[in-house]
Scaffold this motif. Structure first.
Motif, PDB file in Angstrom:
ATOM      1  N   LEU A  11     -17.727 -15.337  10.987  1.00 51.10           N
ATOM      2  CA  LEU A  11     -17.904 -13.890  11.035  1.00 51.10           C
ATOM      3  C   LEU A  11     -18.762 -13.388   9.884  1.00 51.10           C
ATOM      4  O   LEU A  11     -19.500 -12.402  10.034  1.00 51.10           O
ATOM      5  N   ALA A  12     -18.704 -14.055   8.739  1.00 53.41           N
ATOM      6  CA  ALA A  12     -19.505 -13.639   7.582  1.00 53.41           C
ATOM      7  C   ALA A  12     -20.994 -13.706   7.892  1.00 53.41           C
ATOM      8  O   ALA A  12     -21.779 -12.858   7.428  1.00 53.41           O
ATOM      9  N   VAL A  13     -21.413 -14.693   8.693  1.00 52.23           N
ATOM     10  CA  VAL A  13     -22.820 -14.809   9.088  1.00 52.23           C
ATOM     11  C   VAL A  13     -23.213 -13.621   9.958  1.00 52.23           C
ATOM     12  O   VAL A  13     -24.282 -13.027   9.777  1.00 52.23           O
ATOM     13  N   TYR A  14     -22.353 -13.258  10.891  1.00 49.74           N
ATOM     14  CA  TYR A  14     -22.611 -12.116  11.769  1.00 49.74           C
ATOM     15  C   TYR A  14     -22.666 -10.820  10.954  1.00 49.74           C
ATOM     16  O   TYR A  14     -23.520  -9.959  11.171  1.00 49.74           O
ATOM     17  N   GLU A  15     -21.720 -10.680  10.007  1.00 49.83           N
ATOM     18  CA  GLU A  15     -21.680  -9.491   9.154  1.00 49.83           C
ATOM     19  C   GLU A  15     -22.979  -9.333   8.371  1.00 49.83           C
ATOM     20  O   GLU A  15     -23.548  -8.238   8.279  1.00 49.83           O
ATOM     21  N   GLN A  16     -23.439 -10.442   7.793  1.00 51.95           N
ATOM     22  CA  GLN A  16     -24.649 -10.402   6.974  1.00 51.95           C
ATOM     23  C   GLN A  16     -25.842  -9.932   7.795  1.00 51.95           C
ATOM     24  O   GLN A  16     -26.660  -9.131   7.325  1.00 51.95           O
ATOM     25  N   TYR A  17     -25.952 -10.416   9.028  1.00 49.55           N
ATOM     26  CA  TYR A  17     -27.071 -10.003   9.864  1.00 49.55           C
ATOM     27  C   TYR A  17     -27.005  -8.507  10.175  1.00 49.55           C
ATOM     28  O   TYR A  17     -28.002  -7.797  10.036  1.00 49.55           O
ATOM     29  N   LEU A  18     -25.853  -8.029  10.598  1.00 52.68           N
ATOM     30  CA  LEU A  18     -25.731  -6.612  10.956  1.00 52.68           C
ATOM     31  C   LEU A  18     -26.002  -5.714   9.759  1.00 52.68           C
ATOM     32  O   LEU A  18     -26.674  -4.677   9.878  1.00 52.68           O
ATOM     33  N   GLN A  19     -25.512  -6.108   8.592  1.00 51.71           N
ATOM     34  CA  GLN A  19     -25.761  -5.320   7.383  1.00 51.71           C
ATOM     35  C   GLN A  19     -27.244  -5.291   7.041  1.00 51.71           C
ATOM     36  O   GLN A  19     -27.770  -4.263   6.597  1.00 51.71           O
ATOM     37  N   SER A  20     -27.940  -6.403   7.291  1.00 58.53           N
ATOM     38  CA  SER A  20     -29.379  -6.439   7.016  1.00 58.53           C
ATOM     39  C   SER A  20     -30.149  -5.515   7.955  1.00 58.53           C
ATOM     40  O   SER A  20     -31.266  -5.087   7.640  1.00 58.53           O
ATOM     41  N   GLU A  21     -29.561  -5.207   9.118  1.00 54.47           N
ATOM     42  CA  GLU A  21     -30.174  -4.295  10.080  1.00 54.47           C
ATOM     43  C   GLU A  21     -29.739  -2.849   9.861  1.00 54.47           C
ATOM     44  O   GLU A  21     -30.120  -1.959  10.624  1.00 54.47           O
TER      45      GLU A  21
END
Length: 296
Positions: A67-77
């Motif tokens: 989930l941390a990988v998914y979180e990082q992507y969404l935050q970058s967007e």
């Protein structure tokens, strides 16, 4: 509709790519994504009964890393994100989380299609659509197709570019129509409006040529009204009036016209609102190679 969405994931092969394809919804008003991973107690019970050990702490730790990988992507967007790890029956936990987190859309679906035979939409997705009162986007990010003996991969990277809107003139279809302008800012630019004049059963009374022509003319008139409505909203619009079995014709139009998304109501005329998962929409979701937004 798209301000806050629920993205349940079991970290399948194409789950992250599907998530990335939804980022354009930010232009359509997306503010927050609730990521959900469910530790399915029904599945764990079967594992335990087989005599294999189950370490739920280890499962939760592994889920947090994914989930941390998914979180990082969404935050970058620039999209807000909340991660939830739930434990319980899969579908019930998804629906409970959707209600608790006040989301307006659930993402679900089978993301891969086998060329060796027909594969029905997963039972989890079927039950989510059947039991949820929310719109459900059935994402089919990755599709295998066969042409002239050659298997090719197709990826949906521009989800909202070209929309097929099939209507049977029901109230549910009208609610689905209302979702389409919301996709304009997310990149939707073209809409195909379609109506299928259903084949009559063999024992049905055949209408006169005059009555059939009147029905066709009325359908064309209503389709033209929808064309004008969508054009006023800024879309390029074409209409289709065809005869046949609705789910087959809808999927044929979607494939031949290379649409990126089908937007349709969950049930048609004659059913009590919110209680039934209609046979046409269900079969479109099962057999379509395109993503489908199902609106209740």
């Amino acid at each position: 509709m798209f301000a806050r969405i629920l993205f349940p994931t079991g970290f399948d092969e194409f789950a992250f790519a599907t998530l990335k394809s939804l980022a354009c919804l930010k232009r359509g008003g997306l503010r927050d994504v609730v990521l959900l991973h469910v530790i399915d107690t029904e599945g764990l019970s079967a594992v335990r009964e087989s005599g294999l050990p189950v370490d739920t702490d280890k499962l939760e730790s592994a889920a947090k890393k994914e989930l941390a990988v998914y979180e990082q992507y969404l935050q970058s967007e620039g999209i807000g994100v909340k991660s939830v790890i739930g434990t319980g029956p899969l579908v019930a936990t998804i629906l409970e989380t959707a209600a608790r987190e006040s989301v307006s859309l659930i993402i679900a679906g089978r993301q891969k299609r086998d060329v060796l035979g027909e594969i029905f939409v997963g039972s989890t997705t079927d039950r989510i659509i059947r039991k949820s009162g929310l719109p459900v986007l059935v994402a089919k990010y990755h599709v295998l197709t066969e042409s002239n003996g050659t298997v090719t991969e197709q990826f949906c990277s521009d989800l909202f570019r070209k929309i097929l809107y099939p209507t049977d003139w029901s109230a549910c279809a009208d609610r689905a129509k209302q979702a389409i302008p919301l996709l304009r800012n997310a990149g939707a630019s073209e809409v195909i409006v379609a109506h299928v004049m259903e084949e009559l059963p063999p024992d049905a009374e055949i209408p006169s040529h005059f009555m059939e022509k009147r029905l066709r003319d009325k359908n064309l008139e209503d389709l033209d009204a929808l064309r004008q409505e969508f054009e006023r909203a800024g879309f390029t619009v074409s209409v289709r009036l065809v005869s046949g079995r609705p789910f087959r014709e809808i999927n044929r139009i979607a494939t031949e016209s290379e649409v990126s998304l089908i937007v349709m109501g969950s049930h048609g005329r004659g059913l009590v609102d919110g209680l039934f998962w209609g046979s046409v929409s269900q079969r479109v979701v099962e057999y379509s190679e395109k993503p489908v937004l199902v609106v209740k």
